[in-house]
Design an enzyme around this catalytic site. Structure first.
Site, PDB file in Angstrom:
ATOM      1  CB  THR A 190      14.983   3.941 -12.653  1.00  0.00           C
ATOM      2  OG1 THR A 190      14.425   3.959 -11.604  1.00  0.00           O
ATOM      3  CG2 THR A 190      15.719   2.468 -12.425  1.00  0.00           C
ATOM      4  CE  LYS A 239      -2.461 -10.661 -23.105  1.00  0.00           C
ATOM      5  NZ  LYS A 239      -2.377 -11.203 -21.862  1.00  0.00           N
TER       6      LYS A 239
END
Ligand code: ADP
Length: 536
Positions: A185, A434
């Site tokens: 990754t 958020k």
């Protein structure tokens, strides 16, 4: 009672023998760095693969050796994708665009015994050679007369290595669960982690990809992966295309050169291509500006990141249907695919557009669910968002050298799933904004902003806010043809198109956006750049 069918292992060698039988004369084209073209057939390439397999044995690599590659999409890299795993070894594709420190870490973590290196990357590897103790053999991916002067000990030219070998090989019958491919990754958080595929996982994924309701390649297709083979095997195209009997066109190093790419599409009559949104966007801009057409290209996969509706619609006008594919390195890589169905024509126009932006239905073999913060399953109503988890025979159960993870893999993506099984990514957990305790989808805002003709690229990130804890900030690369575009115009453009409280508090213009080694916009770097941003 056991069934009485033959126990024939699913291994990569079976793809090679199948293609050698049904697609021996099918073409495998690659473009070299200087723009010249190499023309082979699968039969030629597999004969060269056998020579490479003999050469790997003569290098006395161990039976489970990790063999590293730092290479572009070309026929030599294709040959490595077969010879290494089909002799039982592990093809470790290293992303040469990562930082040298990460490349060093990855090669050492994998303990690569040999490295096959494109000449372009030799200076970088020379600089770190003393810190790569496991590497015993260095091979330059070139012919003898192209071999550069180098401080790498006994650097050999690939073509020399193959030169003295036989073009037949006694391929072993390998266990289908044997490791075959290793890819790390990108390590955007912490060190890169190795994802170790098996022969079985590759074969099953390719079979599933090739279903008509998924990517559905056929022997009529000419496939050009713009996604790199060094990043999850170009989404398996070196295996899926020959399995389907489709031709392969490998574009070499210059994948961002849209003029060269469209030239290659027309020259080789490419029918199907795969790329991240940034590359599709470059092709779209080139086609718009030059008036060039690409009549052979019918379909393309857009994946790796969310693409904007405008891009899909522009490519429609160029005669190319883009289909959204979602995946990740840990899925080696495809998990879901959005094939547009005739029944979608019955939907109202707006819903048709929405439908195309979904990441699609899971490939056969992949299970998906969305969960809340406590791990409870959430409804598939197309509205509720949750963290996406997956299971399946080509999903990673543990990282290389690390303990086993859970039975369900937490993708780190936030998504909805609708009653027909279509999944839609709304954000990555780490990119989620958020605000006042509620989630805002940056992807949906970006998508609307990108439909404004004055916008070339747009990204939304969360920036700390005293009252709301976080608020969205819009960052835009304006189109050169719209010099008078203002922030206020863009923010009011969003009114009525996204919930009022999602509208970013500010919009900043920049000349370029930072991209990751795989060509995606790096929100991590942007967050760092705008870390001390002061709201007006
Ligand atoms: P990295 O981006 O860290 O290099 P990957 O290539 O594995 O690693 O990226 C996987 C991630 O990319 C997914 O978890 C998802 O967030 C994003 N992604 C991949 N395909 C899509 C898609 N079609 N739409 C939206 N996001 C996508």
């Amino acid at each position: 009672m056991k069934g009485l069918m033959m126990d024939v292992p699913l291994n990569i060698k079976t793809i090679m023998s199948h293609a050698a039988m049904v697609a021996a004369d099918t073409k495998l084209i690659s473009r070299r760095a200087d723009g010249s073209i190499s023309r082979l057939t699968y039969s030629d390439a597999f004969a060269r693969t056998a020579r490479l397999a003999n050469a790997l044995d003569h290098l006395e690599l161990s039976s489970e050796a990790r063999v590293g590659t730092l290479a572009w999409n070309d026929h030599r890299h294709f040959e490595l994708h077969y010879a290494i795993p089909c002799t039982g070894r592990i093809c470790h594709t290293v992303n040469p665009k990562l930082f040298p420190e990460q490349i060093k870490f990855i090669i050492n973590d994998a303990q690569d015994e040999a490295l096959f290196i494109d000449p372009q990357f030799i200076p970088m590897i020379e600089a770190m050679q003393d810190q790569l103790p496991s590497v015993k053999h260095w091979i330059a991916l070139c012919s003898a007369n192209e071999l550069p002067q180098s401080s790498l000990p006994d650097l050999q030219a690939y073509e020399n290595l193959l030169g003295c070998e036989q073009d037949s090989y006694d391929w072993p019958l390998l266990d289908e669960n044997r490791a075959s491919n290793l890819c790390y990754t990108s390590g955007t958080t912490g060190d890169p982690k190795g994802v170790l595929g098996s022969h079985r996982s590759i074969v099953l994924q390719c079979m599933s990809q090739n279903m008509a309701s998924q990517l559905g390649l056929t022997s009529e297709d000419v496939v050009m992966p713009l996604v790199p083979m060094f990043h999850v095997n170009a989404w398996c195209m070196p295996y899926s295309a020959p399995m389907a009997g489709a031709a392969l066109v490998l574009p070499g190093p210059h994948v961002s050169d849209a003029a060269a790419i469209t030239d290659l599409i027309n020259q080789e009559k490419v029918t199907f291509s795969l790329a991240v949104p940034t590359l599709w966007s470059g092709i779209n801009q080139f086609l718009n500006a030059s008036g060039t057409s690409i009549p052979s290209l019918e379909r393309g996969v857009i994946g790796g990141a969310a693409g904007a509706l405008q891009l899909y619609q522009d490519m429609d006008r160029h005669g190319v249907t883009l289909e959204n594919g979602w995946g990740m390195t840990e899925l080696s890589p495809i998990g879901s695919y959005n094939r547009y169905l005739p029944s979608h024509d019955q939907l109202p126009k707006e819903d048709q557009a929405e439908q195309r932006l979904k990441s699609g239905r899971p490939l056969f073999g992949i299970q998906m669910r969305i969960v809340d913060e406590d791990g409870n399953s959430l409804p598939h109503d197309g509205e509720t968002t949750g963290v996406l988890e997956i299971r399946g025979p080509w999903a990673c159960s543990a990282y290389y050298g690390k303990p086993r993870e859970h039975d369900w893999f937490n993708t780190g993506d936030v998504a909805t799933i609708d009653p027909s099984g279509y999944m839609r990514i709304t954000d990555r957990v780490k990119d989620v904004i958020k605000s006042g305790g509620e989630w805002i989808s940056s992807i949906e805002i970006e998508n609307v902003v990108m439909s404004h003709p004055g916008v070339r690229e747009a990204v939304v990130i969360g920036v700390a806010h005293q009252h709301w804890s976080e608020r969205p900030l819009l960052i835009v690369v304006p189109d050169d043809n719209y010099p008078t575009l203002t922030s206020d115009q863009l923010l009011s453009y969003l009114e009525g198109k996204v919930p009022k409280w999602w509208i970013p508090n500010a919009c900043e213009f920049v000349d370029t956006l930072p991209h990751t080694a795989t060509g995606k916009v790096s929100k991590k770097m942007l967050r760092e750049n705008f870390n001390h941003y002061q709201w007006a």
